[in-house]
Design an enzyme around this catalytic site. Structure first.
Site, PDB file in Angstrom:
ATOM      1  N   LYS A  52       0.845  -1.201   0.000  1.00 15.93           N
ATOM      2  CA  LYS A  52       0.000   0.000   0.000  1.00 15.93           C
ATOM      3  C   LYS A  52       0.884   1.257   0.000  1.00 15.93           C
ATOM      4  O   LYS A  52       0.640   2.205  -0.744  1.00 15.93           O
ATOM      5  CB  LYS A  52      -0.930  -0.001   1.224  1.00 15.93           C
ATOM      6  CG  LYS A  52      -2.074  -1.008   1.087  1.00 15.93           C
ATOM      7  CD  LYS A  52      -2.842  -1.231   2.393  1.00 15.93           C
ATOM      8  CE  LYS A  52      -3.835  -2.375   2.220  1.00 15.93           C
ATOM      9  NZ  LYS A  52      -4.515  -2.771   3.470  1.00 15.93           N
ATOM     10  N   GLN A  96      -4.475  -1.624   9.795  1.00 10.65           N
ATOM     11  CA  GLN A  96      -4.337  -2.948   9.191  1.00 10.65           C
ATOM     12  C   GLN A  96      -4.859  -4.021  10.153  1.00 10.65           C
ATOM     13  O   GLN A  96      -4.476  -4.057  11.325  1.00 10.65           O
ATOM     14  CB  GLN A  96      -2.866  -3.213   8.825  1.00 10.65           C
ATOM     15  CG  GLN A  96      -2.632  -4.494   8.060  1.00 10.65           C
ATOM     16  CD  GLN A  96      -3.277  -4.502   6.670  1.00 10.65           C
ATOM     17  OE1 GLN A  96      -3.281  -3.506   5.953  1.00 10.65           O
ATOM     18  NE2 GLN A  96      -3.843  -5.644   6.289  1.00 10.65           N
ATOM     19  N   ASP A 119     -11.001   3.130   4.423  1.00  6.04           N
ATOM     20  CA  ASP A 119     -11.365   1.711   4.287  1.00  6.04           C
ATOM     21  C   ASP A 119     -12.884   1.539   4.239  1.00  6.04           C
ATOM     22  O   ASP A 119     -13.378   0.462   3.901  1.00  6.04           O
ATOM     23  CB  ASP A 119     -10.814   0.905   5.478  1.00  6.04           C
ATOM     24  CG  ASP A 119      -9.538   0.152   5.131  1.00  6.04           C
ATOM     25  OD1 ASP A 119      -9.293  -0.073   3.926  1.00  6.04           O
ATOM     26  OD2 ASP A 119      -8.794  -0.213   6.067  1.00  6.04           O
TER      27      ASP A 119
END
Ligand code: NAP
Length: 292
Positions: A52, A96, A119
């Site tokens: 990412k 994460q 997200d």
């Protein structure tokens, strides 16, 4: 049979974002800035976060990786989230997953400010998505929509079967495929581990989106001719003959199912790269919103 080439489409999207960032720079504007928080040393998580961050660099975004130890307390993580929420330099950030067991994941995801929740996991954003309002769509479902869109795969009036009901893939996917518009307007069946006679259900599907994480779960006999197959699964299967000691496989028996499918995503190179591209897209969106 057409391969839905996530690697190629994600590259196209990254090129489009790079061009947008270039224009931002030319106008003297601040470029988008994504932060990623990782707690602990899980190998797969570190790999995902690393790619990412590298993708941010490629498109010209600023990026920050926040590494915290495996023994981080919930309070320490919540403090860090508060700091990121209040930092005007950061447009969006992700935590994460998975988190270590001493930390309540739900509490943590609730603490991320919805305007920085790239997200799309916060209940405010999830609710907006379910109500067809403009919001951050979780990156993996967003990537699948984008693939269907760019390949012009018809979804209207089709029977879409989603396998798996996780909050990050299956559940939002089922909502998005059933909403008004394109891609959408499907008749959706959401299946899970308590579903009975799953073969009977999948064999009626025009579109199957498989997100359960069981290697080669979806076999040719579970699929009708010309079905569209989206394989979200990513499982590391130990294999000593490989350099890394494992290989990556999806939920679909690709070799046999691809002979019947009209469109199919490979693993790797299908949904995976799209997820990262759409995270970048959400970060660009966050930057644009913060400028309003
Ligand atoms: P998850 O949270 O592990 O949930 C799995 C889902 O599959 C659950 O809803 C479970 O049902 C269901 N399930 C398990 N066994 C089943 C069976 N035999 N029949 C039908 N349903 C069954 O899954 P996830 O986080 O969504 O991840 C799924 C897979 O996608 C994993 O391989 C993951 O690595 C991969 N993934 C890939 C990406 C990407 O970018 N490509 C992104 C995210 C995830 P219950 O709810 O009843 O337990």
């Amino acid at each position: 049979m057409t391969i839905l080439d996530g690697k190629k489409i994600s590259n196209d999207i990254k090129n489009e974002i790079t061009a947008e960032v270039k224009k931002m720079k030319e106008r003297g504007e601040k470029v988008p800035h994504l932060a990623a928080v990782i707690v602990g040393n899980d190998g797969a998580s570190l790999t995902y976060v690393g790619s990412k961050v590298r993708s941010c660099e490629r498109v010209g975004f600023e990026s920050t990786m926040v590494r915290m130890s495996n023994t981080t307390s919930e309070v320490e993580l919540l403090d860090k989230i508060e700091e990121l929420n209040e930092n005007p330099e950061i447009d969006g950030f992700i935590i994460q997953l998975p988190l270590p067991p001493q930390i309540d994941t739900r509490k943590v995801l609730m603490a991320v400010h919805p305007d920085k929740d790239v997200d799309g996991f916060h209940p405010t954003n999830f609710g907006k998505m379910a109500l067809d309002m403009s919001t951050f769509i979780p990156a993996t479902p967003f990537g699948i929509l984008e693939l269907l869109d760019r390949y012009g795969v018809e979804t209207k009036g089709k029977h879409t079967v989603v396998i798996g009901r996780s909050h990050i893939v299956g559940r939002p996917m089922s909502i998005l495929m059933g909403r008004k518009g394109f891609p959408g307007n499907s008749t959706v069946t959401l299946t899970h581990s308590h579903t009975k006679n799953i073969t009977q259900i999948t064999s009626q599907a025009d579109i199957i989106i498989s997100a359960l994480g069981v290697p080669k779960f979806l076999k040719a006999e579970m699929v009708k001719d010309d079905a569209v197959i989206i394989d979200v699964g990513i499982t590391r299967v130990p294999d000593e003959t490989k350099e890394k000691g494992y290989y990556i496989t999806g939920d679909v028996d690709f070799e046999n199912v691809s002979k019947k499918a009209s469109y199919i995503t490979p693993v790797p190179g299908g949904v995976g790269p799209m997820t990262i591209a759409m995270l970048l897209k959400n970060t660009l969106l966050a930057r644009e919103r913060h400028m309003l």
